[in-house]
Design a protein around this motif. Structure first.
Motif, PDB file in Angstrom:
ATOM      1  N   PRO A  65       0.834  -1.275   0.057  1.00 12.49           N
ATOM      2  CA  PRO A  65      -0.033  -0.277  -0.010  1.00 12.49           C
ATOM      3  C   PRO A  65       0.806   1.111  -0.076  1.00 12.49           C
ATOM      4  CG  PRO A  65      -0.620  -1.382   1.787  1.00 12.49           C
ATOM      5  CD  PRO A  65       0.556  -1.980   1.200  1.00 12.49           C
ATOM      6  N   GLU A  66       0.397   2.444  -0.617  1.00 12.01           N
ATOM      7  CA  GLU A  66       1.111   3.477  -0.268  1.00 12.01           C
ATOM      8  C   GLU A  66       0.890   3.925   1.176  1.00 12.01           C
ATOM      9  OE1 GLU A  66       2.231   5.345  -2.755  1.00 12.01           O
ATOM     10  OE2 GLU A  66       1.652   4.137  -4.251  1.00 12.01           O
ATOM     11  N   ARG A  67       1.969   4.934   1.607  1.00  8.36           N
ATOM     12  CA  ARG A  67       2.176   5.311   2.882  1.00  8.36           C
ATOM     13  C   ARG A  67       0.798   5.682   3.619  1.00  8.36           C
ATOM     14  NH1 ARG A  67       6.422   7.650   2.803  1.00  8.36           N
ATOM     15  NH2 ARG A  67       7.829   6.314   3.774  1.00  8.36           N
ATOM     16  N   MET A  68       0.063   6.652   2.577  1.00  2.50           N
ATOM     17  CA  MET A  68      -1.125   7.387   3.172  1.00  2.50           C
ATOM     18  C   MET A  68      -2.162   6.291   3.420  1.00  2.50           C
ATOM     19  SD  MET A  68      -1.215  10.653   0.957  1.00  2.50           S
ATOM     20  CE  MET A  68      -2.847  11.272   1.669  1.00  2.50           C
ATOM     21  N   GLN A  69      -2.148   5.039   2.956  1.00  2.36           N
ATOM     22  CA  GLN A  69      -3.122   3.921   3.143  1.00  2.36           C
ATOM     23  C   GLN A  69      -2.738   2.984   4.397  1.00  2.36           C
ATOM     24  OE1 GLN A  69      -2.792   2.321  -1.066  1.00  2.36           O
ATOM     25  NE2 GLN A  69      -5.009   2.417  -0.880  1.00  2.36           N
ATOM     26  N   LEU A  70      -1.598   3.308   5.100  1.00  2.52           N
ATOM     27  CA  LEU A  70      -1.390   2.547   6.099  1.00  2.52           C
ATOM     28  C   LEU A  70      -1.687   3.162   7.378  1.00  2.52           C
ATOM     29  CD1 LEU A  70       2.806   2.324   5.316  1.00  2.52           C
ATOM     30  CD2 LEU A  70       0.840   0.641   4.923  1.00  2.52           C
ATOM     31  N   TYR A  71      -3.072   2.515   7.681  1.00  2.00           N
ATOM     32  CA  TYR A  71      -3.930   2.838   8.794  1.00  2.00           C
ATOM     33  C   TYR A  71      -3.830   1.632   9.554  1.00  2.00           C
ATOM     34  CZ  TYR A  71      -5.302   7.722   8.211  1.00  2.00           C
ATOM     35  OH  TYR A  71      -5.197   9.014   7.798  1.00  2.00           O
ATOM     36  N   TRP A  72      -3.255   1.546  10.724  1.00  4.55           N
ATOM     37  CA  TRP A  72      -3.063   0.539  11.498  1.00  4.55           C
ATOM     38  C   TRP A  72      -4.065   0.354  12.536  1.00  4.55           C
ATOM     39  CZ3 TRP A  72       0.146  -2.944   9.031  1.00  4.55           C
ATOM     40  CH2 TRP A  72       1.062  -2.450   8.288  1.00  4.55           C
ATOM     41  N   ARG A  73      -5.260  -0.460  12.555  1.00  2.16           N
ATOM     42  CA  ARG A  73      -6.531  -0.464  13.091  1.00  2.16           C
ATOM     43  C   ARG A  73      -6.131  -1.052  14.498  1.00  2.16           C
ATOM     44  NH1 ARG A  73     -11.419   0.580  11.116  1.00  2.16           N
ATOM     45  NH2 ARG A  73     -13.434  -0.105  12.567  1.00  2.16           N
ATOM     46  N   GLY A  74      -6.725  -0.568  15.545  1.00  7.28           N
ATOM     47  CA  GLY A  74      -6.733  -0.869  17.034  1.00  7.28           C
ATOM     48  C   GLY A  74      -7.963  -0.836  17.556  1.00  7.28           C
ATOM     49  N   PRO A  75      -8.139  -0.694  18.870  1.00  2.00           N
ATOM     50  CA  PRO A  75      -9.484  -0.453  19.619  1.00  2.00           C
ATOM     51  C   PRO A  75     -10.465   0.634  18.856  1.00  2.00           C
ATOM     52  CG  PRO A  75      -7.659  -0.620  21.226  1.00  2.00           C
ATOM     53  CD  PRO A  75      -7.067  -0.549  20.000  1.00  2.00           C
ATOM     54  N   VAL A  76     -11.614   0.329  19.000  1.00  4.08           N
ATOM     55  CA  VAL A  76     -12.288   1.188  18.298  1.00  4.08           C
ATOM     56  C   VAL A  76     -13.471   1.722  19.545  1.00  4.08           C
ATOM     57  CG1 VAL A  76     -14.709   1.488  16.862  1.00  4.08           C
ATOM     58  CG2 VAL A  76     -12.848   0.171  16.144  1.00  4.08           C
ATOM     59  N   LEU A  77     -13.380   3.136  19.764  1.00  5.86           N
ATOM     60  CA  LEU A  77     -14.096   3.516  21.005  1.00  5.86           C
ATOM     61  C   LEU A  77     -15.582   4.061  20.608  1.00  5.86           C
ATOM     62  CD1 LEU A  77     -11.011   5.440  22.093  1.00  5.86           C
ATOM     63  CD2 LEU A  77     -11.640   2.943  22.459  1.00  5.86           C
ATOM     64  N   THR A  78     -16.622   3.771  21.256  1.00  3.93           N
ATOM     65  CA  THR A  78     -17.968   4.186  20.958  1.00  3.93           C
ATOM     66  C   THR A  78     -18.488   5.032  22.250  1.00  3.93           C
ATOM     67  OG1 THR A  78     -17.934   2.192  19.713  1.00  3.93           O
ATOM     68  CG2 THR A  78     -19.953   3.483  19.813  1.00  3.93           C
ATOM     69  N   ASP A  79     -18.141   4.521  23.265  1.00  2.81           N
ATOM     70  CA  ASP A  79     -19.003   5.324  24.414  1.00  2.81           C
ATOM     71  C   ASP A  79     -18.300   6.346  24.704  1.00  2.81           C
ATOM     72  OD1 ASP A  79     -20.774   3.208  24.461  1.00  2.81           O
ATOM     73  OD2 ASP A  79     -19.648   1.869  25.868  1.00  2.81           O
ATOM     74  N   TYR A  80     -19.147   7.474  25.130  1.00  2.53           N
ATOM     75  CA  TYR A  80     -18.526   8.852  25.732  1.00  2.53           C
ATOM     76  C   TYR A  80     -19.116   9.210  26.837  1.00  2.53           C
ATOM     77  CZ  TYR A  80     -16.718  13.436  25.100  1.00  2.53           C
ATOM     78  OH  TYR A  80     -16.467  14.975  25.411  1.00  2.53           O
ATOM     79  N   ASP A  81     -18.669   9.649  27.778  1.00  7.23           N
ATOM     80  CA  ASP A  81     -19.080  10.035  28.970  1.00  7.23           C
ATOM     81  C   ASP A  81     -18.788  11.978  29.198  1.00  7.23           C
ATOM     82  OD1 ASP A  81     -16.508  10.285  29.443  1.00  7.23           O
ATOM     83  OD2 ASP A  81     -16.558   9.129  31.374  1.00  7.23           O
ATOM     84  N   GLY A  82     -18.658  12.597  28.157  1.00 12.05           N
ATOM     85  CA  GLY A  82     -18.305  13.674  28.296  1.00 12.05           C
ATOM     86  C   GLY A  82     -16.710  14.150  28.700  1.00 12.05           C
ATOM     87  N   ARG A  83     -15.991  13.124  28.761  1.00  7.76           N
ATOM     88  CA  ARG A  83     -14.630  13.394  29.182  1.00  7.76           C
ATOM     89  C   ARG A  83     -13.840  12.348  28.582  1.00  7.76           C
ATOM     90  NH1 ARG A  83     -12.110  17.072  31.858  1.00  7.76           N
ATOM     91  NH2 ARG A  83      -9.782  16.689  32.677  1.00  7.76           N
ATOM     92  N   ARG A  84     -14.229  11.073  28.567  1.00  5.44           N
ATOM     93  CA  ARG A  84     -13.396   9.969  28.175  1.00  5.44           C
ATOM     94  C   ARG A  84     -14.354   9.151  27.187  1.00  5.44           C
ATOM     95  NH1 ARG A  84      -9.067   9.078  31.227  1.00  5.44           N
ATOM     96  NH2 ARG A  84      -8.610   7.228  30.008  1.00  5.44           N
ATOM     97  N   TRP A  85     -13.409   8.459  26.145  1.00  9.40           N
ATOM     98  CA  TRP A  85     -13.999   7.538  25.349  1.00  9.40           C
ATOM     99  C   TRP A  85     -13.600   6.273  25.783  1.00  9.40           C
ATOM    100  CZ3 TRP A  85     -17.124   8.900  21.228  1.00  9.40           C
ATOM    101  CH2 TRP A  85     -17.194  10.065  20.992  1.00  9.40           C
ATOM    102  N   SER A  86     -14.436   5.281  25.449  1.00 12.68           N
ATOM    103  CA  SER A  86     -14.256   3.685  25.692  1.00 12.68           C
ATOM    104  C   SER A  86     -14.731   3.088  24.858  1.00 12.68           C
ATOM    105  CB  SER A  86     -14.446   3.597  27.293  1.00 12.68           C
ATOM    106  OG  SER A  86     -15.935   3.708  27.335  1.00 12.68           O
ATOM    107  N   ARG A  87     -14.396   1.610  24.843  1.00 10.63           N
ATOM    108  CA  ARG A  87     -15.036   0.638  24.171  1.00 10.63           C
ATOM    109  C   ARG A  87     -16.288   0.010  24.652  1.00 10.63           C
ATOM    110  NH1 ARG A  87     -11.737  -4.263  22.035  1.00 10.63           N
ATOM    111  NH2 ARG A  87     -12.298  -5.046  23.929  1.00 10.63           N
TER     112      ARG A  87
END
Length: 665
Positions: A245-267
């Motif tokens: 892939p081109e360097r601009m395509q090198l996105y290395w996927r880790g944890p996805v964060l969906t919940d938000y409490d107004g200060r912190r994001w979490s899975r």
């Protein structure tokens, strides 16, 4: 024939300075690799404590109450440094601290042997924290110094005369002799490493670390990523098979964060039990091998998007990878990934609600502006895309990238978008998702790494921990989840530029530094591949080049027994062949006989020293010195007199110095 008199033993209650110096040197050599694995300030503090204790113990004996106070202070220092958390690194730090203060008890021969035995635990404890080549070399060096110290203690305790050599040469010779003995056992050690049957998982667990190694976590809050983004150590290496892939395509996927409490994001942990969302591949499939450095966490990283989960992991509904066990050791995965043409085009109502949820009472200005833009844009996919584009244009024109940010207050997103307008990926991704949700567009935060540095020597891509990145995904009707990276709009050079770009423009000097870094990291990757990555699977495939596809357990046992038997037989042969007289005077005398053997005048095994010298003098009348040496040797060997190490050392030196002329007169 009378045996030579044995030297009188040294008083066991006293410890000569020579023995004390060997013990302190061995203690430091064993402790050094462990100190290098501790947090910087703690390692320096323990090392300084060891130096102070050694200096004090050399001069005087500390009273028992003061020794107890020093021990308590050392324990308190380590526990305070680890935040009073118990773990693997805390235990290793305590071992280093106890070894640092152990010399306060160095008074007798028993104390010396106790210190050396305790010091040998330090190199092995190092491998609980790091298994790199530097730790191995320093650990081996420490073990050799400790063995040489034990050897020297035995000689001093028995008052065995030694060859008179300068101090530096004597130390080097002793280390060389111990190293040779260690090399004798190397074939057996290699046989055990390559062929002793390995298990796919350990029989027991290693305690967790109190101070975890930097890595991606399942949460993201203000300031959480500053330490991670300041760490330039490797996070992963990737080698591609086929298209890259081109360097601009090198996105290395880790944890996805969906919940938000107004200060912190979490899975949203409950979504990890759902099957992976449907993906329709829209481009080339990337075939690659991923090598993950240890992090003591369970969150894996893959090229966006993985098509299947790696071994020992599960693929969540959001295509994030979670290992069944902490990734506390090197992991190597063979994977395939592809850019999606459509990704979860049908969003379940519960998942849609979760991707639109915002906590009440936070960021009123952001919510008001997002609703205004939504009203102005209308509805539909084109309107969603217009809102996203308008946000990126706003960021591109008015915002700046920086790591020097202030801790936010209650309305963190409002403060960032309308007041500060400076931050890094954590701020941009979080603010973007909050804004999109307020505008009625499902969105979520994705964490991982971005970009990479191509190592031309090893033909692989290196991603460092400082390449940690957070971006976003928005959901469009008919297309599903689509990547959106607002940080790339304000600072694309922060994401994609690496030392490769700088070295291309910076001249030969920077290019040379980059080459040195490439070679060093390539060597480290070779170590990972050759040593750390040698697991049960690779062991079973060891003989594939010979046509044996998969070795069974019983075959490994037979091979190991055969090679171990050969190695032991070779060791016994070397010992029998190289068995030398332990007495240094006899060794020097035999060496003199070997020099005359080259002249055809070797002493016969049954021939006394005086008879042999008389025979040599008959053939070489000029060798009168030999007669004197043989007389001195016979007197030392057979005459009745008290042990005199000084006289023995003088005789050894004279025997070594004497060289007969190659031709007779």
């Amino acid at each position: 024939m009378r045996k030579p008199a044995r030297a009188a033993a040294v008083d066991p209650r006293s410890l000569p300075d020579t023995a004390r110096a060997w013990c302190l040197a061995a203690s430091f050599a064993c402790q050094l690799p462990l100190l290098l694995q501790l947090p910087g300030w703690l390692g320096l503090a323990v090392g300084a404590l060891a130096a102070v204790v050694a200096a004090i113990a050399w001069k005087r004996r500390l009273p028992a109450p003061l020794r107890a106070a020093v021990a308590l202070a050392a324990v308190g220092l380590v526990l305070a440094g680890s935040g009073f958390s118990l773990g693997r690194d805390t235990g290793c730090a305590l071992l280093a601290a106890m070894l640092a203060i152990k010399p306060v008890e160095l008074f007798s021969w028993r104390d010396a042997r106790s210190l050396l035995g305790f010091a040998l635990f330090a190199p092995f404890a190092t491998f609980l924290l790091d298994q790199g080549p530097l730790s191995l070399l320093l650990g081996l060096a420490g073990a050799l110094v400790a063995l040489a110290a034990l050897w020297r203690l035995a000689e001093l305790d028995a008052a065995v005369p030694t060859e008179p050599l300068p101090p530096v040469q004597a130390v080097g010779r002793r280390l060389w002799l111990v190293g040779r003995l260690a090399l004798v056992g190397l074939p057996l050690a290699l046989a055990a490493f390559w062929l002793f049957p390995r298990m796919s998982s350990p029989m027991w667990g290693v305690p967790e670390r109190a101070i975890a190694k930097p890595g991606l976590s399942g949460e993201m809050g203000p300031g959480d990523w500053l330490d991670l983004m300041g760490d330039d150590s490797p996070a992963l290496r990737a080698r591609f098979f086929g298209p890259v892939p081109e360097r601009m395509q090198l996105y290395w996927r880790g944890p996805v964060l969906t919940d938000y409490d107004g200060r912190r994001w979490s899975r949203a942990e409950w979504t990890q039990g759902l099957p992976p969302a449907e993906v329709r591949v829209g481009g080339p499939v990337w075939d690659y091998e991923l090598e993950l450095e240890p992090t003591d966490r369970r969150f894996g990283v893959t090229l966006d998007l993985p098509l299947a989960e790696p071994d020992g992991t599960r693929l969540g509904h959001d295509h994030s990878t979670t290992s069944w066990r902490p990734l506390s050791s090197l992991r190597r995965w063979r994977l395939q990934s592809a850019a999606p043409a459509a990704y979860e085009t049908e969003l379940r109502p519960m998942l849609r609600t979760m991707a639109l949820r915002l906590p009440a009472g936070f960021n009123p200005r952001t919510i008001a502006l997002a609703r205004q833009w939504r009203a102005e844009a209308g509805h539909g996919v084109a309107a969603d895309e217009a809102v996203v584009q308008r946000f990126n244009d706003w960021v591109r024109s008015d915002f700046a990238y920086t790591l020097a940010t202030n801790l936010p207050g209650r309305h963190a997103v409002d403060e960032f978008l309308f007041d500060e307008q400076e931050g890094f990926c954590e701020h941009y991704a979080g603010a973007f998702v909050v804004f999109m949700r307020a505008a009625g567009i499902p969105a979520r935060v994705v964490t991982g790494y971005v970009g990479g540095y191509y190592n031309r020597f090893g033909d692989y891509w290196l991603v460092r921990r400082e390449d940690a990145h957070a971006w976003a995904e928005v959901w469009y009707e008919g297309r599903g989840w689509v990547r959106a990276d607002p940080t790339a709009a304000v600072a694309p050079e922060r994401i994609y530029d690496t030392i490769a770009n700088l070295s291309d423009d910076g001249g030969a000097g920077l290019r040379g530094l980059a080459d040195m870094w490439d070679v060093g990291d390539w060597m480290r990757r070779g170590w990972n591949d050759f040593v750390l990555g040698f697991d049960a699977t690779r062991q079973r495939q060891l003989l594939q080049p010979l046509g044996i596809r998969d070795l069974e357990m019983h075959q490994l046992i037979v091979l190991f027994a055969a090679l171990a038997g050969l190695a032991l037989a070779w060791m016994l042969w070397l010992v029998a062949r190289g068995e030398r007289e332990r007495d240094p005077v006899l060794r020097a005398w035999h060496a003199l006989g070997a020099r005359y053997a080259r002249l055809g005048l070797a002493p016969a095994p049954h021939e006394p020293a005086r008879d042999w010298s008389a025979r040599v003098l008959a053939a070489r009348p000029q060798d009168t010195t030999l007669a004197t040496l043989s007389a001195r040797f016979s007197d030392w060997r057979y005459a009745a007199h008290p042990a005199n190490p000084a006289a023995a050392r003088t005789l050894i030196l004279d025997l070594h110095r004497y060289r007969p002329a190659e031709t007779s007169r």
